[in-house]
Scaffold this active site. Structure first.
Site, mmCIF file in Angstrom:
data_model
loop_
_atom_site.group_PDB
_atom_site.id
_atom_site.type_symbol
_atom_site.label_atom_id
_atom_site.label_comp_id
_atom_site.label_asym_id
_atom_site.label_seq_id
_atom_site.Cartn_x
_atom_site.Cartn_y
_atom_site.Cartn_z
ATOM 1 N N ARG A 1 0.688 -1.300 0.030
ATOM 2 C CA ARG A 1 0.050 -0.046 -0.098
ATOM 3 C C ARG A 1 0.854 1.217 -0.032
ATOM 4 O O ARG A 1 1.742 1.298 0.949
ATOM 5 C CB ARG A 1 -0.872 0.022 1.174
ATOM 6 C CG ARG A 1 -1.748 1.328 1.450
ATOM 7 C CD ARG A 1 -2.791 1.146 2.372
ATOM 8 N NE ARG A 1 -3.979 0.554 1.847
ATOM 9 C CZ ARG A 1 -5.251 0.632 2.390
ATOM 10 N NH1 ARG A 1 -5.500 1.133 3.536
ATOM 11 N NH2 ARG A 1 -5.960 -0.179 1.784
ATOM 12 N N HIS B 1 -7.210 0.952 -6.617
ATOM 13 C CA HIS B 1 -7.537 -0.045 -5.434
ATOM 14 C C HIS B 1 -7.983 -1.343 -6.114
ATOM 15 O O HIS B 1 -9.180 -1.628 -5.845
ATOM 16 C CB HIS B 1 -8.319 0.793 -4.399
ATOM 17 C CG HIS B 1 -8.135 0.064 -3.114
ATOM 18 N ND1 HIS B 1 -7.556 -1.095 -2.870
ATOM 19 C CD2 HIS B 1 -8.949 0.176 -1.921
ATOM 20 C CE1 HIS B 1 -7.853 -1.413 -1.479
ATOM 21 N NE2 HIS B 1 -8.662 -0.640 -0.884
ATOM 22 N N GLN C 1 -9.999 -4.119 -3.860
ATOM 23 C CA GLN C 1 -11.417 -3.491 -3.551
ATOM 24 C C GLN C 1 -12.266 -3.641 -4.471
ATOM 25 O O GLN C 1 -13.372 -4.219 -4.290
ATOM 26 C CB GLN C 1 -11.151 -2.164 -3.194
ATOM 27 C CG GLN C 1 -12.481 -1.381 -2.798
ATOM 28 C CD GLN C 1 -12.967 -1.715 -1.245
ATOM 29 O OE1 GLN C 1 -12.090 -1.897 -0.363
ATOM 30 N NE2 GLN C 1 -14.131 -2.336 -1.200
ATOM 31 N N ASP D 1 -17.196 6.951 -1.530
ATOM 32 C CA ASP D 1 -15.893 6.825 -0.896
ATOM 33 C C ASP D 1 -15.667 8.013 -0.077
ATOM 34 O O ASP D 1 -16.132 9.172 -0.414
ATOM 35 C CB ASP D 1 -14.897 6.438 -1.785
ATOM 36 C CG ASP D 1 -13.466 6.196 -1.307
ATOM 37 O OD1 ASP D 1 -13.503 5.893 -0.063
ATOM 38 O OD2 ASP D 1 -12.462 6.255 -1.784
ATOM 39 N N CYS E 1 -16.504 1.421 0.287
ATOM 40 C CA CYS E 1 -15.265 0.661 0.365
ATOM 41 C C CYS E 1 -14.957 0.541 1.995
ATOM 42 O O CYS E 1 -14.139 -0.197 2.422
ATOM 43 C CB CYS E 1 -14.256 1.141 -0.484
ATOM 44 S SG CYS E 1 -13.674 2.805 -0.143
ATOM 45 N N ARG F 1 -13.559 -8.743 0.732
ATOM 46 C CA ARG F 1 -12.251 -8.621 0.570
ATOM 47 C C ARG F 1 -11.193 -9.725 0.910
ATOM 48 O O ARG F 1 -10.310 -10.220 -0.037
ATOM 49 C CB ARG F 1 -11.637 -7.675 1.654
ATOM 50 C CG ARG F 1 -12.219 -5.878 1.387
ATOM 51 C CD ARG F 1 -11.821 -5.430 0.200
ATOM 52 N NE ARG F 1 -10.175 -5.622 -0.097
ATOM 53 C CZ ARG F 1 -9.465 -4.502 0.274
ATOM 54 N NH1 ARG F 1 -10.087 -3.529 1.067
ATOM 55 N NH2 ARG F 1 -8.264 -4.454 0.157
HETATM 56 N N1 NVA Z 1 -9.853 6.573 -1.610
HETATM 57 C C1 NVA Z 1 -9.618 5.968 -0.040
HETATM 58 C C2 NVA Z 1 -9.951 4.648 -0.167
HETATM 59 C C3 NVA Z 1 -9.710 4.056 1.378
HETATM 60 C C4 NVA Z 1 -9.674 2.485 1.327
HETATM 61 C C5 NVA Z 1 -8.085 6.626 0.282
HETATM 62 O O1 NVA Z 1 -7.159 6.328 -0.458
HETATM 63 O O2 NVA Z 1 -7.926 6.969 1.558
HETATM 64 N N1 CP Z 2 -10.927 -0.585 2.058
HETATM 65 C C1 CP Z 2 -10.090 -0.435 2.607
HETATM 66 O O1 CP Z 2 -8.969 -0.739 1.601
HETATM 67 O O2 CP Z 2 -9.781 -0.393 3.939
HETATM 68 P P1 CP Z 2 -8.505 -0.246 4.617
HETATM 69 O O3 CP Z 2 -7.788 1.132 4.327
HETATM 70 O O4 CP Z 2 -9.061 -0.451 6.086
HETATM 71 O O5 CP Z 2 -7.585 -1.550 4.246
#
Ligand code: NVA
Ligand code: CP
Length: 306
Positions: free
Chosen positions: A100, A127, A130, A224, A264, A292
């Site tokens: 990540r 992502h 997801q 989101d 998500c 997931r």
């Molecule tokens: N768009 C959000 C998704 C979190 C799972 C982020 O990148 O923070």
């Molecule tokens: N939706 C998602 O990726 O959640 P986290 O940020 O908790 O991993």
């Protein structure tokens, strides 16, 4: 597929095979092929995570492997060791790596220099894990992808939106993105969507006739967070622009009674979604979260099947 950096790394056939496998895996999470036996799998986080972190760690164990959870702050990466050297070192110890990160180019760099599979656990651009879980969740609603209309409200220029757009292309699902002009999906992703012949429309005026029609026709309403991880400095401006796109009862009342609400997570209640909608009977957000695990195990089973 060697790496899974975006949904462009798989075709329709693999996409549907992963979803079918995930459905089977969901019946009994421990009755799954032990494709990761004697394998170590790294989980590297440069941003916080609850779902991705837990679902991958649990999934790797259920597939017979050993997860190695890594926080980038504790690695020499945080002191400037290059991604290139890190990729070589990871490849000597691990059999695969989920990361990540911020810039999507970080993932591309890692993949370039790694001899092991690299999986995108969220970058600023995509992502994809997801989106796999999301389409598994849509399938569970007994919706035919090709007759489904997915309407996303909020930040169109966002990792989750981008992956939903590409997944819609693979699934032949119609997708509408209702977003401020300033937050339209990235041109690069729209080009990729075109190459997948995605049925996509982007609408900015939430009060327009097109928006009303999209909401009336929607099978899924998806939103989101308005401020993604790493965008904290843009918070005020984004929240102001995104206010009209909140998923609330006023929006829900314009939709069919059967519409499902997806997110998500994590959710920021009172920003992109109201409490009553998030916890309404229409909401399937916790099925999404659970899925997931099943979708990602199916992805790993696909990557490590040989
Ligand atoms: N768009 C959000 C998704 C979190 C799972 C982020 O990148 O923070
Ligand atoms: N939706 C998602 O990726 O959640 P986290 O940020 O908790 O991993």
């Amino acid at each position: 597929m060697k790496h899974f950096l975006s949904l462009l790394d798989i075709d329709r056939e693999i996409f549907f095979r992963i979803l079918e496998t995930a459905k089977k895996f969901k019946n009994d999470p421990w009755e799954v092929p032990q494709v990761l036996t004697k394998k170590t799998f790294g989980l590297l986080f440069e941003k916080p995570s609850t779902r991705t972190r837990i679902s991958f760690e649990v999934g790797v164990v259920q597939l017979g492997g050993y997860p190695v959870v890594l926080n980038s702050n504790e690695l020499q990466l945080s002191r400037g060791e290059s991604l290139r050297d890190s990729a070589h070192v990871f490849s000597r110890f691990l059999d695969g790596l989920l990361i990540r990160t911020f810039a999507h180019q970080n993932l591309e760099q890692l993949a370039k220099y790694s001899s092991i599979p690299i999986i995108n656990g969220l970058s600023d651009l995509y992502h994809p894990c997801q989106a796999l879980a999301d389409f598994l969740t849509i399938a569970e609603q007994n919706l035919d992808f090709e007759k489904t209309h997915l309407v996303f409200l909020g930040d169109g220029n966002n990792n989750v939106t981008h992956s939903l757009i590409l997944a819609s292309g693979l699934a032949k699902t119609k997708i509408t993105v209702l977003c401020p002009k300033e937050m339209s999906p990235a041109k690069k992703v729209l080009g990729q969507a075109r190459s997948l012949q995605t049925d996509i429309q982007i609408i900015h005026d939430i009060k327009s006739l097109e928006a009303k029609l999209a909401l009336q026709e929607a099978d899924i309403l998806y939103t989101d967070v308005w401020v993604s991880m790493g965008q904290e400095k843009e918070k005020e401006n984004k929240i102001n622009l995104l206010k009209p796109y909140q998923v609330n009862n006023q929006i829900l009342n314009q939709c069919k009674a059967s519409v499902k609400i997806m997110h998500c997570l994590p959710a920021h209640i009172g920003e992109e979604i109201t409490e009553e909608v998030l916890y309404s009977n229409s909401s399937i957000v916790f099925d999404q979260a659970e899925n997931r695990l099943h979708a990602q195990k199916a992805l790993l089973a696909e990557i490590y099947k040989h």
